[in-house]
Structure formats: structure tokens, C-alpha cells
Design a protein around this motif. Structure first.
Motif, short mmCIF file in Angstrom:
data_model
loop_
_atom_site.label_atom_id
_atom_site.label_comp_id
_atom_site.label_asym_id
_atom_site.label_seq_id
_atom_site.Cartn_x
_atom_site.Cartn_y
_atom_site.Cartn_z
N ASN A 125 -8.51 -4.59 -6.34
CA ASN A 125 -8.58 -3.72 -5.15
C ASN A 125 -9.13 -2.33 -5.47
O ASN A 125 -8.80 -1.35 -4.79
N SER A 128 -10.50 0.02 -2.63
CA SER A 128 -9.76 0.19 -1.38
C SER A 128 -8.39 0.84 -1.56
O SER A 128 -7.75 1.25 -0.59
N ASP A 182 -4.41 -7.69 -0.19
CA ASP A 182 -5.31 -6.57 0.09
C ASP A 182 -4.50 -5.28 0.16
O ASP A 182 -3.38 -5.26 0.68
#
Length: 390
Positions: A125, A128, A182
Motif C-alpha cells: 500500500n 496510498s 486497502d
């Protein structure tokens, strides 16, 4: 390591079922010592310390048992132990302090601060994750201490006497792995995320992390018995005791005869990173959760938490703080700590404004999930603190 959720379940059940404390006329300190001693004897613990801070700032401390069983050294209220993940409260407070100064924002992407590091692109990740995600364990990063590869490598280094892992080496255990989810869409406890925050703090301040914490919190609050656990020879440290088949291959007595640890706790770094006393931890929690640790308002950011599990909406995690929103005693804020040989707990009961901390120089029963003595002691000390307020 017990999860935030598991500790909450133990605390809530025991608050409801623990036997009432016998009334006496000996005062809080004696009653605190008696409570500690009863739990120590029941579970055959080497030693323990505890502290309670009342709303007016009155501090009561007590100790029981031995800081070094083989040497017969008595445990005292001033004996330090490794505080483990309670150190996350110092890191989170540092991030909030830097945010108040305009040096960082929880909305910042991690890439804004560490994106030029050679390993960054392979971090799960990577592009992000925000600072806020890391702070609240919502990054989706794995937790390196619980990876078999890390445990095996740590055991090998301990056995060979090699130097401690660097922060970048710790990150190497998650580099190239799949993210757990996520960023921002779930919750999973991650020491790895706090290692990244340590690197961010050093990048934006140009200072050593421990110097930033000392300057902003330890010195102003006179937490003189709290020091970096960045080396094996920590002055006065209680000897920690673990179980024979522990994940890191440590001996049951985790220190040499002279008290020096047989391993380097510096491996924890910003995942925890401090040795302290129960008294200092209680004073720190009282200031932090009472809104007095910084000159500018910060409690709204500190306690801005999200749920740790869908089936436990009343258990939240804020900025380095576990939040139990609905307990028989009202909201409870704090953090637990486990590291080989030591267990610590810090709890602030918001409605009466009482803070409680304790430390035990053994992780037996915790590392192997064979005992509820931590939850029992938390409940007993909470009931004692509440009884004093009545």
C-alpha cells in the motif's frame, strides 16, 4: 501478544465478577500493595509494581516480590521494566505535537515523507498510506513481530550475539508482501507501521526520535524514570522471566547475572521503545488523557478512534490509544504492553479521572495465553481506584 479486543473482553468480564475489595483503614498505598501481593501469590509471579493517580494528582505506588529472583533483589516502586507497546502513546503524542506545530499532518501521504527511500515502492500500500492510517493501525501493513520469518531471524541474532535490527531491516520483513487490506478500509495492529512513523518523525525534525520525545514530553513532565530501551544494559532494570518455549529462543531468565539483558530491546524502537516505572506510566497517562500533556488542544485528535472489529463497536483505537467506550465504569483509555519477560498496562478511567498502571516482570501466562492474571489485576486495581473515589 494479546490483542486489544481480547484484553477488553477480559477487563469487561472481570470488572463485573471480581470479588469486592475488603474495606480497611490502612490507606490507598497499603491496599494497593495488598492487591498486588494477592495476584502475585495466586499466579506465582516473580514481582510486580503498580501506581494510581487520583483526580487531584495524588500518587500512590506499591511493589511486591522480587526484581531478581536468583539474587534476591526486592522489587520496589522505583524499579523500571520494559514498557513495550505503551511506548506507542509517546510516539502518537509526538505526531500530534508535530501536527500542532504544522510540521506534519495526519492527512499527509507517507510517500510525501519517505517516498524517496530505495525500499519504499515495494512497501504494501506504499502510495496510498497516510500518516493517520499508520497512527490508527489502518494501513493494511502486516505486523512483523508476528511473522515466523522475523521470529526465526531474531532468535538467530540473539543466539549469535549479533547487533540489533535497524528500522530498515525490520521493514524488510514486510517488503514485497501483500497488504492485509486497502489502506483505510480495515484495522490490523502493526508495529511495522509505527516503525515507519519513527522514520517520519526523524525526517521532519532532523532529530533522533528519543531526543524529540525527551524534549517535548519527558523533560517538561519530569518523567525522570522513563528512558529509551535502546540497549541491553538498562540501569536498575528488573530481570524479566519468560516461558521455556518462547518464540525467540530466550532463556527463562532473560538477563545475565549482572542484570544486563541477553538480548537487545532496541529492536522494538518506535513500536514501543521505553523502560519506565508504573509511577511514571501512571503520571504520563494522567497528563496525556487528562489533556495536560501539551499546551495546545489535542484530545479530539487523540481520541478520534475507529472500531477494531465489526462485532465490537464499543472498542476503538485512536491515535496510539485503545478506547473502551462502554464499560461498567464509563469510558476507559489506555494501552497494554508485552515484550519478552515483561507485561505492562496503562488505563485512564475518564469519568472519575483516575489513572492506573502496573508492570510485571514475567510474560508467563500472556505469551502462551494460559492465564487471565493481567485482566484480573486490571479489574482489581480499577475497583480499588473507584472505591477510593466513593
Amino acid at each position: 501478544m494479546r490483542t486489544v479486543l481480547a484484553l477488553a473482553a477480559i477487563l469487561l468480564s472481570l470488572l463485573a465478577t471480581a470479588p469486592a475489595l475488603a474495606e480497611d483503614e490502612t490507606g490507598l498505598t497499603d491496599r494497593l500493595r495488598d492487591t498486588l501481593e494477592a495476584v502475585r501469590e495466586r499466579y506465582d509471579l516473580p514481582g510486580a509494581t503498580a501506581a494510581i493517580v487520583l483526580p487531584d494528582g495524588t500518587l500512590a505506588t506499591a511493589a511486591t516480590g522480587l526484581a531478581d529472583v536468583e539474587a534476591g533483589r526486592a522489587m520496589t516502586p522505583g524499579t523500571p521494566m520494559l514498557a513495550a507497546s505503551i511506548g506507542k502513546t509517546f510516539l502518537a503524542a509526538t505526531v500530534l505535537s508535530l501536527e500542532s506545530d504544522g510540521l506534519i499532518s495526519q492527512d499527509d501521504l507517507l510517500a510525501d515523507h519517505l517516498g524517496d527511500r530505495p525500499w519504499f515502492a515495494d512497501l504494501p500500500n506504499a502510495r496510498s498510506i497516510t500518516i493517520g492510517h499508520l497512527l490508527h493501525h489502518r494501513s493494511g501493513l502486516p505486523d512483523h513481530p508476528h511473522l515466523a520469518e522475523f521470529q526465526d531471524a531474531a532468535a538467530a541474532r540473539i543466539a549469535s550475539g549479533q547487533r540489533v535490527f535497524t528500522p530498515e531491516e525490520l521493514l524488510g520483513f514486510v517488503i514485497g508482501r501483500e497488504a492485509l487490506f486497502d489502506a483505510g478500509t480495515g484495522w490490523a495492529y502493526s508495529d511495522t507501521g509505527y516503525i515507519l512513523l519513527g522514520l517520519v518523525i526523524e525526517a521532519v525534525t532532523g532529530q533522533r526520535y528519543y531526543d524529540v520525545v525527551a524534549e517535548r514530553f519527558l523533560s517538561p513532565l519530569a518523567l525522570d524514570d522513563t528512558l529509551p530501551s535502546d540497549r541491553p544494559d538498562l540501569p536498575g532494570l528488573a530481570v524479566g522471566y519468560t516461558i521455556p518455549d518462547n518464540p525467540f529462543g530466550l532463556p527463562v531468565r532473560t538477563a545475565h547475572a549482572d542484570g544486563r539483558l541477553v538480548w537487545d530491546p532496541g529492536v522494538e524502537w518506535t513500536g514501543g521503545g521505553f523502560a519506565s516505572t508504573s509511577a511514571d506510566l501512571a503520571r504520563w497517562g494522567h497528563a496525556l488523557f487528562g489533556g495536560e500533556a501539551m499546551a495546545v488542544p489535542y484530545l479530539d485528535r487523540l481520541l478520534d478512534g475507529g472500531p477494531v472489529a465489526p462485532d465490537a463497536p464499543g472498542i476503538l483505537y485512536g491515535a496510539g490509544v485503545a478506547i473502551y467506550a462502554e464499560t461498567p465504569l464509563g469510558p476507559v483509555y489506555g494501552h497494554g504492553g508485552w515484550i519478552p519477560g515483561y507485561v505492562s498496562s496503562l488505563r485512564h478511567y475518564a469519568d472519575p479521572g483516575v489513572t492506573v498502571a502496573f508492570q510485571i516482570n514475567s510474560d508467563a501466562g500472556v505469551v502462551d495465553d494460559s492465564s487471565n492474571h493481567v485482566g484480573e489485576l486490571e479489574a482489581a486495581l480499577a475497583r480499588l481506584a473507584m472505591a477510593v473515589q466513593q
